[in-house]
Design a protein around this motif. Structure first.
Motif, PDB file in Angstrom:
ATOM      1  N   GLU A   1       0.695  -1.046   0.213  1.00  0.00           N
ATOM      2  CA  GLU A   1       0.019   0.105  -0.016  1.00  0.00           C
ATOM      3  C   GLU A   1       0.823   1.365  -0.029  1.00  0.00           C
ATOM      4  OE1 GLU A   1      -2.494  -0.537   3.447  1.00  0.00           O
ATOM      5  OE2 GLU A   1      -4.222  -1.418   2.163  1.00  0.00           O
ATOM      6  N   GLU A   2       1.936   1.213   0.734  1.00  0.00           N
ATOM      7  CA  GLU A   2       3.085   2.364   0.873  1.00  0.00           C
ATOM      8  C   GLU A   2       3.731   2.794  -0.485  1.00  0.00           C
ATOM      9  OE1 GLU A   2       5.687   3.234   3.873  1.00  0.00           O
ATOM     10  OE2 GLU A   2       4.795   1.329   5.290  1.00  0.00           O
TER      11      GLU A   2
ATOM     12  N   ALA B   1      -3.869  -8.426  -4.921  1.00  0.00           N
ATOM     13  CA  ALA B   1      -2.934  -7.644  -6.081  1.00  0.00           C
ATOM     14  C   ALA B   1      -4.089  -6.843  -6.757  1.00  0.00           C
ATOM     15  CB  ALA B   1      -2.600  -8.341  -7.161  1.00  0.00           C
ATOM     16  N   ILE B   2      -5.372  -7.236  -7.262  1.00  0.00           N
ATOM     17  CA  ILE B   2      -6.396  -6.560  -7.665  1.00  0.00           C
ATOM     18  C   ILE B   2      -6.855  -5.492  -6.660  1.00  0.00           C
ATOM     19  CG2 ILE B   2      -9.062  -6.497  -8.395  1.00  0.00           C
ATOM     20  CD1 ILE B   2      -8.356  -9.606  -9.421  1.00  0.00           C
ATOM     21  N   GLY B   3      -7.042  -5.505  -5.557  1.00  0.00           N
ATOM     22  CA  GLY B   3      -7.506  -4.568  -4.548  1.00  0.00           C
ATOM     23  C   GLY B   3      -6.461  -3.701  -4.372  1.00  0.00           C
ATOM     24  N   LEU B   4      -5.070  -3.858  -4.686  1.00  0.00           N
ATOM     25  CA  LEU B   4      -4.115  -2.879  -4.575  1.00  0.00           C
ATOM     26  C   LEU B   4      -3.930  -2.013  -5.844  1.00  0.00           C
ATOM     27  CD1 LEU B   4      -1.496  -5.181  -2.680  1.00  0.00           C
ATOM     28  CD2 LEU B   4      -2.331  -2.964  -1.725  1.00  0.00           C
ATOM     29  N   GLY B   5      -4.572  -2.272  -6.912  1.00  0.00           N
ATOM     30  CA  GLY B   5      -4.644  -1.637  -8.088  1.00  0.00           C
ATOM     31  C   GLY B   5      -3.420  -1.912  -9.096  1.00  0.00           C
ATOM     32  N   PHE B   6      -2.963  -3.172  -8.850  1.00  0.00           N
ATOM     33  CA  PHE B   6      -2.088  -3.704  -9.902  1.00  0.00           C
ATOM     34  C   PHE B   6      -3.079  -4.027 -11.149  1.00  0.00           C
ATOM     35  CE2 PHE B   6       0.434  -4.244  -6.063  1.00  0.00           C
ATOM     36  CZ  PHE B   6       1.663  -4.128  -6.422  1.00  0.00           C
ATOM     37  N   ARG B   7      -2.125  -3.882 -12.267  1.00  0.00           N
ATOM     38  CA  ARG B   7      -2.819  -3.963 -13.463  1.00  0.00           C
ATOM     39  C   ARG B   7      -2.387  -5.308 -14.054  1.00  0.00           C
ATOM     40  NH1 ARG B   7      -2.631   0.308 -18.487  1.00  0.00           N
ATOM     41  NH2 ARG B   7      -4.031  -0.755 -19.926  1.00  0.00           N
ATOM     42  N   ARG B   8      -1.144  -5.697 -13.638  1.00  0.00           N
ATOM     43  CA  ARG B   8      -0.768  -7.157 -14.120  1.00  0.00           C
ATOM     44  C   ARG B   8      -0.107  -7.830 -13.075  1.00  0.00           C
ATOM     45  NH1 ARG B   8       1.724  -3.408 -16.203  1.00  0.00           N
ATOM     46  NH2 ARG B   8       0.229  -3.406 -18.050  1.00  0.00           N
ATOM     47  N   ILE B   9       0.119  -9.116 -13.296  1.00  0.00           N
ATOM     48  CA  ILE B   9       1.137  -9.909 -12.413  1.00  0.00           C
ATOM     49  C   ILE B   9       2.102 -10.708 -13.063  1.00  0.00           C
ATOM     50  CG2 ILE B   9       1.056 -11.899 -10.812  1.00  0.00           C
ATOM     51  CD1 ILE B   9      -1.858 -11.109  -9.973  1.00  0.00           C
ATOM     52  N   LEU B  10       3.276 -10.636 -12.992  1.00  0.00           N
ATOM     53  CA  LEU B  10       4.555 -11.365 -13.701  1.00  0.00           C
ATOM     54  C   LEU B  10       4.517 -12.437 -12.683  1.00  0.00           C
ATOM     55  CD1 LEU B  10       6.819 -12.008 -15.287  1.00  0.00           C
ATOM     56  CD2 LEU B  10       8.176 -10.312 -13.922  1.00  0.00           C
ATOM     57  N   THR B  11       4.556 -13.729 -13.610  1.00  0.00           N
ATOM     58  CA  THR B  11       4.525 -14.899 -12.786  1.00  0.00           C
ATOM     59  C   THR B  11       4.908 -16.092 -13.536  1.00  0.00           C
ATOM     60  OG1 THR B  11       3.186 -16.545 -11.452  1.00  0.00           O
ATOM     61  CG2 THR B  11       1.942 -15.273 -13.211  1.00  0.00           C
ATOM     62  N   SER B  12       5.348 -16.973 -12.778  1.00  0.00           N
ATOM     63  CA  SER B  12       6.082 -18.433 -13.497  1.00  0.00           C
ATOM     64  C   SER B  12       4.864 -19.469 -13.080  1.00  0.00           C
ATOM     65  CB  SER B  12       7.251 -18.748 -13.240  1.00  0.00           C
ATOM     66  OG  SER B  12       7.518 -18.790 -11.831  1.00  0.00           O
ATOM     67  N   GLY B  13       3.903 -18.920 -12.547  1.00  0.00           N
ATOM     68  CA  GLY B  13       3.018 -20.090 -12.027  1.00  0.00           C
ATOM     69  C   GLY B  13       3.454 -20.819 -10.737  1.00  0.00           C
ATOM     70  N   GLY B  14       4.406 -20.289 -10.030  1.00  0.00           N
ATOM     71  CA  GLY B  14       4.988 -21.079  -8.836  1.00  0.00           C
ATOM     72  C   GLY B  14       6.125 -22.014  -9.315  1.00  0.00           C
TER      73      GLY B  14
ATOM     74  N   GLN C   1       0.940   3.889  -3.220  1.00  0.00           N
ATOM     75  CA  GLN C   1       0.813   5.306  -3.052  1.00  0.00           C
ATOM     76  C   GLN C   1       1.960   6.224  -3.638  1.00  0.00           C
ATOM     77  OE1 GLN C   1      -0.032   5.541   1.255  1.00  0.00           O
ATOM     78  NE2 GLN C   1      -2.070   4.397   1.024  1.00  0.00           N
ATOM     79  N   ALA C   2       3.095   5.877  -3.315  1.00  0.00           N
ATOM     80  CA  ALA C   2       4.358   6.529  -3.902  1.00  0.00           C
ATOM     81  C   ALA C   2       4.222   6.452  -5.338  1.00  0.00           C
ATOM     82  CB  ALA C   2       5.331   5.921  -3.280  1.00  0.00           C
ATOM     83  N   ALA C   3       3.572   5.479  -6.081  1.00  0.00           N
ATOM     84  CA  ALA C   3       3.537   5.327  -7.386  1.00  0.00           C
ATOM     85  C   ALA C   3       2.557   6.316  -8.066  1.00  0.00           C
ATOM     86  CB  ALA C   3       3.310   3.991  -7.899  1.00  0.00           C
ATOM     87  N   GLY C   4       1.416   6.626  -7.116  1.00  0.00           N
ATOM     88  CA  GLY C   4       0.380   7.573  -7.707  1.00  0.00           C
ATOM     89  C   GLY C   4      -0.364   6.807  -8.921  1.00  0.00           C
ATOM     90  N   ASP C   5      -0.201   7.611 -10.120  1.00  0.00           N
ATOM     91  CA  ASP C   5      -1.066   6.981 -11.164  1.00  0.00           C
ATOM     92  C   ASP C   5      -0.315   6.163 -12.126  1.00  0.00           C
ATOM     93  OD1 ASP C   5       0.560   9.048 -12.178  1.00  0.00           O
ATOM     94  OD2 ASP C   5      -1.298  10.266 -13.364  1.00  0.00           O
ATOM     95  N   MET C   6       0.984   5.754 -11.958  1.00  0.00           N
ATOM     96  CA  MET C   6       2.081   5.029 -12.502  1.00  0.00           C
ATOM     97  C   MET C   6       1.000   3.532 -12.628  1.00  0.00           C
ATOM     98  SD  MET C   6       5.640   5.878 -10.994  1.00  0.00           S
ATOM     99  CE  MET C   6       6.685   5.325 -12.325  1.00  0.00           C
ATOM    100  N   ASP C   7       1.443   3.004 -13.694  1.00  0.00           N
ATOM    101  CA  ASP C   7       0.927   1.563 -14.245  1.00  0.00           C
ATOM    102  C   ASP C   7       1.817   0.537 -13.315  1.00  0.00           C
ATOM    103  OD1 ASP C   7      -0.580  -0.275 -15.372  1.00  0.00           O
ATOM    104  OD2 ASP C   7       1.114  -0.537 -17.022  1.00  0.00           O
TER     105      ASP C   7
END
Length: 249
Positions: free
Chosen positions: A120-121, A150-163, A124-130
Motif C-alpha cells: 500500500e505504501e 493484487a487487484i485490490g491494491l490496483g495492480f494492472r498485471r502479475i508477472l508470474t511463472s505459476g509457482g 501510494q508512492a507510485a500515484g497514477d503509474m502503471d
C-alpha cells in the motif's frame, strides 16, 4: 500511466504483447531493435532483477518504448524493513519524476503471503503509474488470495511463472490464476519463456508475455579471476526478441 498507455495496451497490436527484461543500456538497445513492445528495466538480472541506476532509467525515458523499472533494493527475500520500504518508495518517486510510465513492485511477509501494508505504501508512492506485481507471488501459499489482493491494491498485471522455476512448468497454476483474475488483472507468464517453450503456454490465451531473449556473453578469464564477472553473463539479443515476437503474434 494507469489507464492511459495508448497503443501499448495488452492485445492492441499483437495477440500477445512482448515485454523484455534488460539490465544494461546495450540490452535496452537490443530490445528496441528487436521490436519489443515494453521493457522491464533492471540491474543484476542474474539475481532476479534489482533497481536500475538513475542513469539507466533516464536513458530509457526516450528509447521509444514504455519502460518499467523493477524497484527492489537488494537480492534475497522480499521481506522488507521499514527503512527498506522507505528506500523503495524513494526510488519509485524518482522513476515517476523521470517520466517513466510504470513500475514493477513486490513485497512478502515472512510466511510468503503478500505484505499488503508495505505494498500500500509503495502504490501510494507510485500515484497514477502503471503497476506490475512481480514474482514474489510465486512464493505465496494461497495464490487465489494473492491475486485478489493484487487487484485490490490496483495492480494492472502479475508477472508470474505459476509457482514453478519456469513458466512452462507452471501451466496448471497459471490457469488457476487466470480463472481467479476473471479479466480484472492481466496474468503475464515469465521465466524461461522462449520460442521453444511458448507452445506450452500459447493455449493460455494471455495478453502479455515476459522474456529476456538473452544470449550468453563471451567470458574473459582475467576478469573472472579478479571477480569482475561471473562467467555466466547474458544480454538481450535483437534476433531472439524478433523471433519470439513473430511467434506470439
Amino acid at each position: 500511466m494507469r489507464g492511459s498507455l495508448g497503443r501499448h495496451l495488452p492485445g492492441r497490436r499483437n495477440l500477445a504483447l512482448l515485454e523484455v527484461c534488460v539490465d544494461d543500456v546495450l540490452g535496452l538497445a537490443e530490445a528496441v531493435a528487436g521490436g519489443a513492445d515494453r521493457v522491464e528495466l533492471c540491474s543484476a538480472l542474474a539475481l532476479g532483477g534489482l533497481t536500475p541506476s538513475p542513469g539507466l532509467m533516464a536513458q530509457a525515458v526516450d528509447c521509444g518504448l514504455p519502460c518499467y523499472p523493477i524497484i527492489r533494493p537488494r537480492s534475497g527475500s522480499f521481506c522488507f524493513s521499514e527503512e527498506e520500504v522507505e528506500t523503495i518508495c524513494g526510488d519509485i518517486r524518482a522513476a515517476r519524476a523521470l517520466g517513466l510510465p510504470g513500475v514493477v513492485l513486490g513485497a512478502s511477509r515472512p510466511d510468503f503471503r503478500l505484505d499488503v501494508l508495505a505494498l500500500e505504501e509503495m502504490t501510494q508512492a507510485a500515484g497514477d503509474m502503471d503497476l506490475t506485481l512481480h514474482r514474489c507471488i510465486d512464493l505465496c501459499p494461497d495464490v487465489e488470495e494473492a491475486v485478489q489482493e493484487a487487484i485490490g491494491l490496483g495492480f494492472r498485471r502479475i508477472l508470474t511463472s505459476g509457482g514453478a522455476l519456469r513458466a512452462s512448468d507452471g501451466v496448471a497454476r497459471l490457469k488457476q490464476m487466470i480463472a481467479v483474475a476473471g479479466g480484472r488483472i492481466s496474468i503475464m507468464p515469465g521465466s524461461g519463456v522462449s520460442v521453444d517453450t511458448w507452445p506450452l503456454l500459447a493455449g493460455l490465451g494471455v495478453a502479455e508475455v515476459h522474456a529476456s531473449c538473452a544470449v550468453a556473453l563471451p567470458s574473459d578469464p582475467v576478469l573472472r579471476a579478479f571477480g569482475f564477472e561471473t562467467g555466466a553473463e547474458k544480454r538481450t539479443d535483437r534476433a531472439k526478441v524478433a523471433e519470439l515476437k513473430a511467434l506470439i503474434a
